[in-house]
Scaffold this motif. Structure first.
Motif, short mmCIF file in Angstrom:
data_model
loop_
_atom_site.label_atom_id
_atom_site.label_comp_id
_atom_site.label_asym_id
_atom_site.label_seq_id
_atom_site.Cartn_x
_atom_site.Cartn_y
_atom_site.Cartn_z
N LEU A 84 0.54 -1.16 0.12
CA LEU A 84 0.02 0.21 0.00
C LEU A 84 0.72 0.96 0.15
O LEU A 84 0.52 2.22 -0.70
CB LEU A 84 -0.84 0.53 1.48
CG LEU A 84 -1.90 -0.69 0.89
CD1 LEU A 84 -2.73 -1.33 2.36
CD2 LEU A 84 -2.74 -1.23 -0.02
N PHE A 85 1.74 1.26 0.87
CA PHE A 85 3.14 2.42 1.23
C PHE A 85 3.66 2.08 -0.13
O PHE A 85 5.07 3.65 0.17
CB PHE A 85 3.39 2.59 2.38
CG PHE A 85 2.29 2.89 3.26
CD1 PHE A 85 1.09 4.32 3.40
CD2 PHE A 85 1.24 1.76 4.08
CE1 PHE A 85 0.79 4.78 4.06
CE2 PHE A 85 0.67 2.41 4.43
CZ PHE A 85 -0.33 3.52 4.93
N GLY A 86 4.16 1.44 -1.50
CA GLY A 86 5.42 1.65 -2.26
C GLY A 86 5.37 2.09 -3.18
O GLY A 86 4.33 2.33 -3.51
N PHE A 87 6.56 2.39 -3.46
CA PHE A 87 6.07 3.39 -4.42
C PHE A 87 7.00 2.65 -5.89
O PHE A 87 6.89 3.25 -6.74
CB PHE A 87 6.83 4.71 -4.13
CG PHE A 87 6.30 5.55 -3.70
CD1 PHE A 87 5.48 6.29 -3.76
CD2 PHE A 87 6.33 5.78 -2.11
CE1 PHE A 87 4.64 7.51 -3.40
CE2 PHE A 87 5.61 6.41 -1.83
CZ PHE A 87 4.80 7.33 -2.40
N ARG A 88 6.90 1.58 -5.88
CA ARG A 88 8.02 0.59 -6.30
C ARG A 88 6.70 -0.56 -6.93
O ARG A 88 6.22 -0.59 -6.21
CB ARG A 88 9.00 -0.19 -6.38
CG ARG A 88 10.49 0.51 -5.73
CD ARG A 88 11.53 -0.14 -5.11
NE ARG A 88 11.66 -0.64 -6.70
CZ ARG A 88 13.06 -1.24 -6.38
NH1 ARG A 88 13.39 -1.69 -5.58
NH2 ARG A 88 13.78 -1.42 -7.71
N GLY A 89 7.27 -0.71 -8.41
CA GLY A 89 6.19 -2.02 -9.09
C GLY A 89 5.31 -1.54 -9.48
O GLY A 89 5.43 -0.22 -10.63
N ARG A 90 3.88 -2.39 -9.81
CA ARG A 90 2.61 -1.84 -10.76
C ARG A 90 1.83 -1.76 -9.99
O ARG A 90 1.57 -2.73 -9.38
CB ARG A 90 3.09 -2.25 -12.21
CG ARG A 90 3.97 -1.66 -13.02
CD ARG A 90 4.54 -3.39 -14.29
NE ARG A 90 3.53 -2.96 -15.04
CZ ARG A 90 3.44 -3.50 -16.40
NH1 ARG A 90 5.16 -4.78 -16.24
NH2 ARG A 90 2.66 -3.45 -17.09
N VAL A 91 0.67 -1.26 -10.52
CA VAL A 91 -1.07 -1.87 -10.19
C VAL A 91 -1.79 -1.66 -11.22
O VAL A 91 -1.95 -0.80 -12.65
CB VAL A 91 -1.16 -0.66 -9.36
CG1 VAL A 91 -2.44 0.16 -9.16
CG2 VAL A 91 -1.08 -1.16 -7.47
N SER A 92 -2.34 -2.82 -11.51
CA SER A 92 -3.48 -2.86 -12.73
C SER A 92 -4.77 -2.27 -12.46
O SER A 92 -4.76 -1.17 -11.60
CB SER A 92 -3.91 -4.52 -12.65
OG SER A 92 -4.61 -5.02 -11.30
N ARG A 93 -5.64 -1.88 -14.15
CA ARG A 93 -6.91 -1.11 -13.93
C ARG A 93 -6.99 -1.64 -12.52
O ARG A 93 -8.18 -1.15 -11.89
CB ARG A 93 -7.60 -1.16 -15.10
CG ARG A 93 -7.14 0.45 -15.45
CD ARG A 93 -7.97 0.02 -17.04
NE ARG A 93 -7.49 -1.10 -18.13
CZ ARG A 93 -8.14 -1.64 -19.28
NH1 ARG A 93 -8.27 -0.65 -19.68
NH2 ARG A 93 -7.39 -2.44 -19.86
#
Length: 119
Positions: free
Chosen positions: A5-14
């Motif tokens: 939730l607080f990470g800024f690395r990686g991806r998030v799908s729609r």
């Protein structure tokens, strides 16, 4: 989960963007209503008088900061899923560009396969 939730690395799908974003919105509304009720009412005078209680102010500012970081993390990872830098988040500060960015993050698919933001 906190790292996600607080990470800024990686991806998030729609889909995850919509689910997490909806939960964020509901949590924000409930939280702000709870703080307004704690202050006494929705009258500006009552809320202003509650601002003299340093504990209330610190709790409210902490809540606002946590919610802001959650949203920033979500938006940055969604930009990264689309193959652009998360710094595009600051584009939300620009009138009209913010509408485009919101629609793009909400509706455009992410890049197929790996991109430079994959872990």
């Amino acid at each position: 989960m906190g790292g996600t939730l607080f990470g800024f690395r990686g991806r998030v799908s729609r889909l995850d963007y919509w689910i997490i974003g909806s939960a964020y919105t509901v949590t924000s509304i409930v939280g702000y209503i709870a703080f307004a009720q704690t202050a006494g009412s929705f009258n500006w005078g009552d809320i202003a008088s509650a601002s003299h209680d340093i504990g209330f102010v610190l709790r409210f500012l902490t809540f606002c900061f946590v919610m802001m970081m959650l949203r920033f993390s979500l938006e940055a990872r969604r930009f990264q899923d689309r193959g652009v830098t998360g710094y595009w988040y600051f584009g939300y500060l620009v009138p009209f560009l913010n509408v485009y960015l919101l629609l793009a993050n909400s509706l455009m698919p992410g890049t197929k396969g790996a991109n430079r933001y994959d872990l």
